[in-house]
Design an enzyme around this catalytic site. Sequence first.
Site, PDB file in Angstrom:
ATOM      1  N   GLU A 210       0.841  -1.201   0.000  1.00 32.61           N
ATOM      2  CA  GLU A 210       0.000   0.000   0.000  1.00 32.61           C
ATOM      3  C   GLU A 210       0.875   1.249   0.000  1.00 32.61           C
ATOM      4  O   GLU A 210       1.910   1.300   0.685  1.00 32.61           O
ATOM      5  CB  GLU A 210      -0.891  -0.006   1.233  1.00 32.61           C
ATOM      6  CG  GLU A 210      -1.752   1.250   1.379  1.00 32.61           C
ATOM      7  CD  GLU A 210      -2.464   1.327   2.723  1.00 32.61           C
ATOM      8  OE1 GLU A 210      -3.506   2.004   2.790  1.00 32.61           O
ATOM      9  OE2 GLU A 210      -1.965   0.735   3.700  1.00 32.61           O
TER      10      GLU A 210
ATOM     11  N   LYS B  65      -9.819   1.746  -1.649  1.00 30.70           N
ATOM     12  CA  LYS B  65      -9.895   1.393  -0.235  1.00 30.70           C
ATOM     13  C   LYS B  65     -11.240   1.863   0.289  1.00 30.70           C
ATOM     14  O   LYS B  65     -11.633   3.012   0.102  1.00 30.70           O
ATOM     15  CB  LYS B  65      -8.755   2.072   0.522  1.00 30.70           C
ATOM     16  CG  LYS B  65      -8.564   1.594   1.944  1.00 30.70           C
ATOM     17  CD  LYS B  65      -7.290   2.215   2.540  1.00 30.70           C
ATOM     18  CE  LYS B  65      -6.974   1.643   3.907  1.00 30.70           C
ATOM     19  NZ  LYS B  65      -5.693   2.192   4.437  1.00 30.70           N
TER      20      LYS B  65
ATOM     21  N   CYS C 217      -5.111  -2.888   3.316  1.00 29.46           N
ATOM     22  CA  CYS C 217      -4.727  -2.671   4.708  1.00 29.46           C
ATOM     23  C   CYS C 217      -5.908  -2.700   5.679  1.00 29.46           C
ATOM     24  O   CYS C 217      -6.405  -3.762   6.030  1.00 29.46           O
ATOM     25  CB  CYS C 217      -3.954  -1.348   4.816  1.00 29.46           C
ATOM     26  SG  CYS C 217      -3.007  -1.171   6.350  1.00 29.46           S
TER      27      CYS C 217
END
Length: 527
Positions: free
Chosen positions: A281, A358, A392
């Site tokens: 990321e 995300k 993440c």
Amino acid sequence: MDSDPSKLAAQKKTRRLTIRNATLKDVPALKVLTNRAYTGTGLSGYSEGALTGQINQFSEGQFVAIYDDKLVGYCAAFLIAGRFALKRHSWVEITGNGYASRHDPHGDYLYGMEVCVDPDYRGYRIGQRFYNARKQLCQKLELKGIVFAGRLPSYVKKVRRFPDVEEYVEQIVQKKQRDSVLSFQLHNGFDVLGVIRNYLPADRDSLGNAVHLIWHNPKVPEESKKKQHKSSGIRLQETVRVGTVQYMLRRVHSFDEFIKFVEYFVDVVADYKGDFVVFPELFTLQLLSIEDQALSPAESIEALTKYTPRFTESIRDMALRYNINIIGGSHPTRMPSGHVENVSYVFLRDGSVYEQPKIHPTPNEVYWWNIEGGEVLNAIETDCGPIGVLICYDSEFPELARHLVDQGVAIIFVPFCTDERQSYLRVRYCSQARAVENQVYVVMSGNVGNLPNVSNMDIQYAQSCILTPCDFPFARDGIAADTTPNVETVAIADLRLETLHMARNAGTVQNLKDRRHDLYSVHWRGK
């Protein structure tokens, strides 16, 4: 207006109605069709995620009707064991909330979950063609038969006369009453097992009721029906080789220098005949070190988003040249609306590029860079099967992984960026939990090193890894490959998708099969 009879006759001769298996390219048209077919019924059509799941789970059981070039009908089915199909159940429970996630490649019955036809094409006997296709599939796979629960769309108009729905069904069986759906199904050789109340409460025409029906495969003699038939619905590559890059953040002096570092690792994994190489990321924040002075957070994001076209084109070219699929970590991207999202770009070796934003930006991302969350979470079809990406923090939300698995995903990639060990362990433990509860492989890739002049990238902690479910067929401790913390390296592992499939259906625990769909489900309201 041209009314030449010879031309009109020629046009009619070119019209064709064909039945074929559905593909993922049909999904947008199927979404439109199902919404149109159920207008005014109280029922809703399928989402793109649900349709993707149905096709990915069991492509052989999904059929479409094509009239000329227009998609005008859809028929969906999956395999399931008789011990589930033959007992009372609800639609949500048996279909996995419409995703066909209860599909069992070793099931002995074909379960029909959907038949719908465009209202403008209901005079072409498309339903009959679909039923014939299902029976042919059932006989090809040597299944015991077909089971489903049929609607009673005429019941709402006759409930005063027949307050007992079972009496109404019996009248139809005796041909003393007629129902447009049930009468058709009886004509096609189906037998009534009973009535299921509250099968689909939203079906107001049927008042939530459904008729439990079965068709016995006449080509499977009774004495052989106990034999294990061949499994189906498995479209799995035998082994997928994955390389996860633990990437060192260091100062670079140009975009070309950054790309050379990336290309080095792509070359390494490609030399090992890898199918996927995964980067961390926000590893593109390394580009901000090109500046001779520290930038404010707002200046940093503005500077970084300007690299998006060069970044995507360069990595896309690498995927093509090195014949490898690349999970391009993530990169802050300014969207057409003007706001910034943290986007993972997936570059396939055929030149295709996909974006996965995300969904949950961390408090730090919001504070420092004003990053906003995306709304799309879709399976990405690759030459190794459907995969998913959770960036993440997204790995810490169980609903997201479950939504991907319902779409047929077997490998989830988790590019991450964590500053210290506690942050890292949150992602690690949650990723391991996602692997166990969904019986999938999870691949983590993180940054190490530091970027002194880049805001919010002062220190990094990572131990990249490739995780498996925890069961006998897999690696000890549920770890297929691990790295030494905080050093630049690559970990590579072979992931056997057939082993994953076997664990889902015959493992010590079978989390996916044992879900209580009658009590809970994930309902995705995004795109």
